[in-house]
Design a protein around this motif. Structure first.
Motif, PDB file in Angstrom:
ATOM      1  N   ARG A 199       0.829  -1.212   0.000  1.00 19.06           N
ATOM      2  CA  ARG A 199       0.000   0.000   0.000  1.00 19.06           C
ATOM      3  C   ARG A 199       0.860   1.256   0.000  1.00 19.06           C
ATOM      4  O   ARG A 199       0.544   2.239  -0.677  1.00 19.06           O
ATOM      5  N   GLU A 200       1.959   1.249   0.752  1.00 19.51           N
ATOM      6  CA  GLU A 200       2.844   2.408   0.806  1.00 19.51           C
ATOM      7  C   GLU A 200       3.447   2.708  -0.565  1.00 19.51           C
ATOM      8  O   GLU A 200       3.711   3.860  -0.906  1.00 19.51           O
ATOM      9  N   ALA A 201       3.655   1.662  -1.375  1.00 16.89           N
ATOM     10  CA  ALA A 201       4.207   1.844  -2.719  1.00 16.89           C
ATOM     11  C   ALA A 201       3.172   2.401  -3.688  1.00 16.89           C
ATOM     12  O   ALA A 201       3.527   2.814  -4.797  1.00 16.89           O
ATOM     13  N   GLY A 202       1.894   2.393  -3.292  1.00 14.52           N
ATOM     14  CA  GLY A 202       0.846   2.938  -4.140  1.00 14.52           C
ATOM     15  C   GLY A 202      -0.200   1.938  -4.586  1.00 14.52           C
ATOM     16  O   GLY A 202      -1.194   2.315  -5.225  1.00 14.52           O
ATOM     17  N   PHE A 203       0.001   0.649  -4.278  1.00 15.55           N
ATOM     18  CA  PHE A 203      -0.959  -0.361  -4.728  1.00 15.55           C
ATOM     19  C   PHE A 203      -2.251  -0.274  -3.918  1.00 15.55           C
ATOM     20  O   PHE A 203      -2.237  -0.054  -2.709  1.00 15.55           O
ATOM     21  N   SER A 204      -3.364  -0.475  -4.618  1.00 19.19           N
ATOM     22  CA  SER A 204      -4.681  -0.403  -3.982  1.00 19.19           C
ATOM     23  C   SER A 204      -5.367  -1.763  -4.034  1.00 19.19           C
ATOM     24  O   SER A 204      -4.937  -2.665  -4.754  1.00 19.19           O
ATOM     25  N   ASN A 205      -6.443  -1.876  -3.271  1.00 18.09           N
ATOM     26  CA  ASN A 205      -7.236  -3.111  -3.222  1.00 18.09           C
ATOM     27  C   ASN A 205      -6.342  -4.339  -3.001  1.00 18.09           C
ATOM     28  O   ASN A 205      -6.506  -5.383  -3.645  1.00 18.09           O
ATOM     29  N   VAL A 206      -5.399  -4.211  -2.087  1.00 17.57           N
ATOM     30  CA  VAL A 206      -4.485  -5.308  -1.792  1.00 17.57           C
ATOM     31  C   VAL A 206      -5.251  -6.426  -1.091  1.00 17.57           C
ATOM     32  O   VAL A 206      -5.936  -6.203  -0.096  1.00 17.57           O
ATOM     33  N   GLY A 207      -5.143  -7.635  -1.650  1.00 15.21           N
ATOM     34  CA  GLY A 207      -5.890  -8.755  -1.094  1.00 15.21           C
ATOM     35  C   GLY A 207      -5.063 -10.026  -1.022  1.00 15.21           C
ATOM     36  O   GLY A 207      -4.285 -10.326  -1.932  1.00 15.21           O
ATOM     37  N   LEU A 208      -5.238 -10.773   0.044  1.00 15.58           N
ATOM     38  CA  LEU A 208      -4.576 -12.063   0.206  1.00 15.58           C
ATOM     39  C   LEU A 208      -5.261 -13.095  -0.684  1.00 15.58           C
ATOM     40  O   LEU A 208      -6.484 -13.195  -0.690  1.00 15.58           O
ATOM     41  N   PHE A 209      -4.478 -13.849  -1.453  1.00 15.96           N
ATOM     42  CA  PHE A 209      -5.072 -14.890  -2.289  1.00 15.96           C
ATOM     43  C   PHE A 209      -4.512 -16.273  -1.993  1.00 15.96           C
ATOM     44  O   PHE A 209      -5.061 -17.273  -2.439  1.00 15.96           O
ATOM     45  N   TYR A 210      -3.426 -16.331  -1.222  1.00 18.65           N
ATOM     46  CA  TYR A 210      -2.756 -17.609  -1.008  1.00 18.65           C
ATOM     47  C   TYR A 210      -2.114 -17.632   0.373  1.00 18.65           C
ATOM     48  O   TYR A 210      -1.514 -16.644   0.801  1.00 18.65           O
ATOM     49  N   ALA A 211      -2.252 -18.735   1.073  1.00 19.76           N
ATOM     50  CA  ALA A 211      -1.580 -18.938   2.353  1.00 19.76           C
ATOM     51  C   ALA A 211      -1.240 -20.415   2.478  1.00 19.76           C
ATOM     52  O   ALA A 211      -2.123 -21.269   2.383  1.00 19.76           O
ATOM     53  N   GLY A 212       0.040 -20.713   2.648  1.00 22.30           N
ATOM     54  CA  GLY A 212       0.489 -22.095   2.802  1.00 22.30           C
ATOM     55  C   GLY A 212       1.547 -22.179   3.874  1.00 22.30           C
ATOM     56  O   GLY A 212       2.734 -21.956   3.609  1.00 22.30           O
ATOM     57  N   PHE A 213       1.146 -22.443   5.112  1.00 18.11           N
ATOM     58  CA  PHE A 213       2.066 -22.495   6.248  1.00 18.11           C
ATOM     59  C   PHE A 213       2.877 -21.191   6.348  1.00 18.11           C
ATOM     60  O   PHE A 213       2.329 -20.184   6.735  1.00 18.11           O
ATOM     61  N   THR A 214       4.154 -21.193   5.997  1.00 18.32           N
ATOM     62  CA  THR A 214       4.980 -20.004   6.179  1.00 18.32           C
ATOM     63  C   THR A 214       4.943 -19.054   4.986  1.00 18.32           C
ATOM     64  O   THR A 214       5.618 -18.019   5.010  1.00 18.32           O
ATOM     65  N   PHE A 215       4.186 -19.367   3.968  1.00 14.82           N
ATOM     66  CA  PHE A 215       4.147 -18.558   2.761  1.00 14.82           C
ATOM     67  C   PHE A 215       2.798 -17.856   2.619  1.00 14.82           C
ATOM     68  O   PHE A 215       1.744 -18.409   2.976  1.00 14.82           O
ATOM     69  N   ARG A 216       2.818 -16.633   2.099  1.00 14.58           N
ATOM     70  CA  ARG A 216       1.613 -15.866   1.818  1.00 14.58           C
ATOM     71  C   ARG A 216       1.744 -15.242   0.438  1.00 14.58           C
ATOM     72  O   ARG A 216       2.840 -14.985  -0.035  1.00 14.58           O
ATOM     73  N   GLY A 217       0.586 -14.950  -0.192  1.00 15.56           N
ATOM     74  CA  GLY A 217       0.590 -14.287  -1.480  1.00 15.56           C
ATOM     75  C   GLY A 217      -0.504 -13.236  -1.553  1.00 15.56           C
ATOM     76  O   GLY A 217      -1.607 -13.451  -1.038  1.00 15.56           O
ATOM     77  N   TRP A 218      -0.200 -12.105  -2.192  1.00 17.29           N
ATOM     78  CA  TRP A 218      -1.154 -11.003  -2.327  1.00 17.29           C
ATOM     79  C   TRP A 218      -1.221 -10.519  -3.772  1.00 17.29           C
ATOM     80  O   TRP A 218      -0.268 -10.696  -4.543  1.00 17.29           O
ATOM     81  N   VAL A 219      -2.315  -9.883  -4.096  1.00 17.94           N
ATOM     82  CA  VAL A 219      -2.428  -9.138  -5.346  1.00 17.94           C
ATOM     83  C   VAL A 219      -2.834  -7.710  -5.002  1.00 17.94           C
ATOM     84  O   VAL A 219      -3.655  -7.476  -4.102  1.00 17.94           O
ATOM     85  N   GLY A 220      -2.194  -6.753  -5.670  1.00 19.61           N
ATOM     86  CA  GLY A 220      -2.552  -5.349  -5.536  1.00 19.61           C
ATOM     87  C   GLY A 220      -2.568  -4.730  -6.927  1.00 19.61           C
ATOM     88  O   GLY A 220      -2.071  -5.308  -7.894  1.00 19.61           O
ATOM     89  N   TYR A 221      -3.118  -3.508  -7.029  1.00 24.26           N
ATOM     90  CA  TYR A 221      -3.333  -2.898  -8.343  1.00 24.26           C
ATOM     91  C   TYR A 221      -2.733  -1.491  -8.395  1.00 24.26           C
ATOM     92  O   TYR A 221      -2.883  -0.701  -7.462  1.00 24.26           O
ATOM     93  N   ALA A 222      -2.038  -1.215  -9.487  1.00 24.03           N
ATOM     94  CA  ALA A 222      -1.377   0.100  -9.651  1.00 24.03           C
ATOM     95  C   ALA A 222      -2.401   1.199  -9.881  1.00 24.03           C
ATOM     96  O   ALA A 222      -3.530   0.936 -10.307  1.00 24.03           O
TER      97      ALA A 222
END
Length: 222
Positions: A199-222
């Motif tokens: 979000r600080e970099a400017g991405f909006s609507n940041v959402g979690l799409f993946y979680a696997g134990f110690t790993f996480r994944g997000w998508v954000g939009y410019a």
């Protein structure tokens, strides 16, 4: 020696992610779908940490019209990416270096999978901001990497990482060594810090799409 510069280690690289990352192939598939929501049939995609070529190949096979620019600091890993892509390599331009060595774009989308935890905090923050600067308005940026709670919970989650690797057929001693390296050498943020950085970099609507134990994944939009 840096494992990403060691030809023998690089030759075995493709064995690692499916064994060490829960739901690795599903994570790749979900990333492809998230990109495809906004990337046109003839779109151009930036892949940060493209060495090895695993996600490049997955993206290229799923979308025959997409073109790619991939950036990675390891010459050996880029050679592996070239071999992994095979006949698909004509659709990817590979650049040795870091985010500053990537074209300015603008790109229709970007991804950075299993890479950001290798960067220092400052370099990580700068990389995310530079990706944002290279994207078209509304373009998706998909990231996935190590992200876990700190404090007392950190050791528990790292133990679960080790257990998963062993349950996937990994050597217990090597898994323990990998856990120690992860604990001492990588920059691992909390999920809350990871989201805040996007979000600080400017991405909006940041959402979690993946979680696997110690790993996480997000998508954000410019």
């Amino acid at each position: 020696m840096d494992p990403f510069s060691n030809p023998e280690a690089v030759a075995r690289y493709a064995e690692g992610p499916p064994r060490n990352v829960p739901g690795y192939y599903a994570m790749q598939r979900m990333t492809t779908l998230l990109l495809a929501e906004r990337v046109p049939e003839d779109g151009r995609v930036l892949v940060v940490g493209a060495g090895g070529g695993l996600e490049l190949k997955a993206f290229a096979e799923a979308h025959p019209g997409w073109m790619f620019d991939g950036v990675d600091p390891s010459a050996e890993m880029l050679k592996l990416a070239q071999r992994t892509l095979g006949p698909l390599a004509s659709r990817a331009t590979l650049h040795q270096g870091y985010i500053d060595d990537a074209p300015i774009g603008p790109f229709h989308a970007a991804s950075c999978l299993l890479t950001l935890h290798f960067l220092t905090l400052e370099e990580r923050r700068r990389t995310v901001a530079e990706v944002y600067r290279r994207l078209k308005p509304g373009a998706p940026f998909v990231v996935a990497h190590l992200s876990l709670p700190q404090g007392e919970e950190r050791a528990l989650w790292l133990s679960r990482y080790t257990a998963f690797v062993v349950a996937s057929g990994g050597d217990p001693d090597k898994a323990a060594n990998a856990r120690a390296a992860i604990d001492t050498q990588l920059t691992i943020l909390t999920p809350e810090q990871d989201e805040a950085m996007l979000r600080e970099a400017g991405f909006s609507n940041v959402g979690l799409f993946y979680a696997g134990f110690t790993f996480r994944g997000w998508v954000g939009y410019a």
